[in-house]
Design an enzyme around this catalytic site. Structure first.
Site, PDB file in Angstrom:
ATOM      1  N   ASN A   1      -3.017   6.275   6.268  1.00  0.00           N
ATOM      2  CA  ASN A   1      -3.661   7.079   7.304  1.00  0.00           C
ATOM      3  C   ASN A   1      -4.292   6.185   8.362  1.00  0.00           C
ATOM      4  OD1 ASN A   1      -6.049   6.092   6.194  1.00  0.00           O
ATOM      5  ND2 ASN A   1      -6.499   7.970   5.069  1.00  0.00           N
TER       6      ASN A   1
ATOM      7  N   TYR B   1       0.853  -1.192   0.000  1.00  0.00           N
ATOM      8  CA  TYR B   1       0.000   0.000   0.000  1.00  0.00           C
ATOM      9  C   TYR B   1       0.887   1.239   0.000  1.00  0.00           C
ATOM     10  CZ  TYR B   1      -3.623   3.368   0.955  1.00  0.00           C
ATOM     11  OH  TYR B   1      -4.478   4.432   0.841  1.00  0.00           O
TER      12      TYR B   1
ATOM     13  N   GLN C   1      11.290  15.454  10.755  1.00  0.00           N
ATOM     14  CA  GLN C   1      10.226  14.516  11.112  1.00  0.00           C
ATOM     15  C   GLN C   1       8.931  15.233  11.472  1.00  0.00           C
ATOM     16  OE1 GLN C   1      10.607  11.032  10.677  1.00  0.00           O
ATOM     17  NE2 GLN C   1      12.183  12.166   9.578  1.00  0.00           N
TER      18      GLN C   1
ATOM     19  N   GLN D   1     -10.598   0.404   1.890  1.00  0.00           N
ATOM     20  CA  GLN D   1     -11.155  -0.478   0.862  1.00  0.00           C
ATOM     21  C   GLN D   1     -10.058  -1.199   0.075  1.00  0.00           C
ATOM     22  OE1 GLN D   1     -11.602   2.784   1.123  1.00  0.00           O
ATOM     23  NE2 GLN D   1     -11.413   3.852  -0.841  1.00  0.00           N
TER      24      GLN D   1
ATOM     25  N   HIS E   1       6.209  15.712   8.806  1.00  0.00           N
ATOM     26  CA  HIS E   1       5.436  14.577   8.302  1.00  0.00           C
ATOM     27  C   HIS E   1       3.955  14.705   8.626  1.00  0.00           C
ATOM     28  CE1 HIS E   1       7.950  11.595   6.401  1.00  0.00           C
ATOM     29  NE2 HIS E   1       8.853  11.674   7.342  1.00  0.00           N
TER      30      HIS E   1
END
Length: 430
Positions: free
Chosen positions: A214, A129, A259, A191, A262
């Site tokens: 996420n 993903y 960082q 999904q 992000h």
């Protein structure tokens, strides 16, 4: 940034704040994800295309959900040639590093007729993903795909969201093609995870799902675990810098912000033995933040999860780092290698002022898919090991079994498993 003395109370408060970012705290989102997963499981492609229309505003079907060779070729025309060259250099470094992780099958034999061993084989298929949305992440493609390729996985399926016109970021497509992805599908969110876990008419089921996303993606991965394997539940990014009086404040500040940009939930922490370094780092954080493009995200991250701790001794600082078990740990001390020998828990360790964390994100070779939220105490970076399976091999001759059969029968009987005992005993009954 907040500057406080390092004590048990301040350290525990930090750890509690970091744990609040866990996916376990999102019960409302979990109910939504459960519904999406069930719908994909029951209605497959039909539900998948409905969600893609709803969330990504893209009207896809079985004939358009898969990225075509023509689309990949067109992507190369849109990506800067210099960036393609850099991607190829990074692939070489990442591949070389992961090649060293490969393990071979092995067999041992003994004179009494015992043969034991372990067979190491790649899994058949992996799903990767890759987030879409506001930014492209070709580095994520490389870090998730290349270990699978090195392991020998035959089918590597990638899913990533598309825009309303059904297009995927060109850099994502180029990175995927260069890394060796088998098939690319234009779906994202929970999904996509459900489709990879259960399969639909268009997207084949895989054996393992890897890659960040996420909160909905993270929850979906947790919920489908067991139907498929997963890498880990990735939390927001985090960095901890261990520094003494020799550290250059400008460098430390820049690395902390690398960082913080992000995510608003990202954590940036400095633990230092020098109050002077602490003050100067805080000043540089403000200077850099004011001129950086993602300053709104950075400021929220720093306000909520940014901390500078001043420790009395370097050992106190090291002890705190081991308890926090950060995803990224930079050691900027007079002798970073000596300090490193005392570190027990960290996802990736960067030594010295010229080993900035983004070096690991993009180019050096070690994987940037790392354990977060303190899980470096028991999890490791993504590696070739994540894409192989192991089978034990046992072969006893009659003489070898006869020599120990009474021991096995006694053990089985002690557990009340007489059929186990009989399975051995029957071979030696007169």
């Amino acid at each position: 940034m907040r500057i406080v003395m390092l004590t048990n109370d301040t350290k525990n408060k930090l750890m509690n704040d970091l744990l609040k970012r866990s996916t376990d705290d999102y019960s409302e989102q979990e109910q939504i994800v459960k519904g999406i997963i069930k719908n994909i499981h029951d209605r497959r492609d039909e539900a998948l295309f409905e969600y893609t229309k709803k969330f990504d505003k893209a009207d896809l079907g079985a004939d358009s959900v898969r990225v075509t060779p023509d689309e990949i070729e067109a992507a190369y025309d849109e990506v800067n040639e210099e960036l393609i060259t850099v991607i190829r250099k990074a692939i070489t470094n990442i591949k070389d590093f992961h090649e060293k992780q490969k393990k071979n099958s092995w067999i041992t034999t003994e004179e009494n007729g015992i043969i034991l061993g372990q067979r190491v084989l790649p899994i058949e298929s992996a799903g990767v993903y890759v987030p879409g949305g506001k930014a492209a992440y070709p580095s994520t493609v490389l870090m998730n795909v290349i270990p699978a390729r090195v392991a020998g996985v035959k089918r590597i399926v990638m899913t990533t969201p598309c825009n309303s016109e059904g297009k995927v970021y060109p850099t994502t497509l180029v990175a995927a093609n260069e890394a060796g992805v088998t098939d690319i599908y234009k779906v994202g969110g929970a999904q996509a995870i459900a489709a990879l876990a259960y399969g639909t008419e268009s997207i084949p089921k895989v054996d393992k799902i890897v890659g960040p996303g996420n909160i909905f993606v993270a929850i979906a991965k947790r919920l489908v675990y067991g139907h498929v394997s997963i890498d880990s539940i990735a939390g927001p990014s985090e960095i901890l810098v261990l520094a003494d009086e020799t550290a250059t404040p400008e460098y430390v500040a820049a690395d902390l912000l690398s960082q913080a940009e992000h995510d608003e939930l990202a954590s940036a922490t400095l633990v230092t033995t020098s109050e002077d370094v602490a003050i100067k780092v805080s000043e540089w954080v403000d200077k850099y933040t004011a001129k950086l493009e993602r300053k709104e995200i950075i400021q929220k991250s720093i306000d909520n999860f940014g901390n500078i701790f001043v420790a009395k001794t370097m050992q106190d600082a090291i002890d705190a780092a081991n308890e926090i078990a950060p995803e990224h740990l930079e050691i900027i001390t007079k002798n970073p290698w000596e300090t490193m020998t005392k570190i027990k828990n960290a996802g990736a360790i960067f030594l010295g002022e010229y080993s900035s964390e983004p070096l690991g994100d993009y180019f050096a070779g070690p994987n940037h898919v790392l354990p977060t939220n303190g899980t470096a105490r028991f999890f490791s970076p993504l590696s070739v090991d994540d894409f192989v399976k192991k089978s034990s091999i046992i072969n006893y001759s009659k003489d070898a079994l006869e020599a120990v059969h009474k021991d096995i029968e006694l053990f089985a009987t002690a557990e009340g498993l007489t059929a186990h005992a009989n399975s051995i005993a029957v071979r030696f009954q007169q």
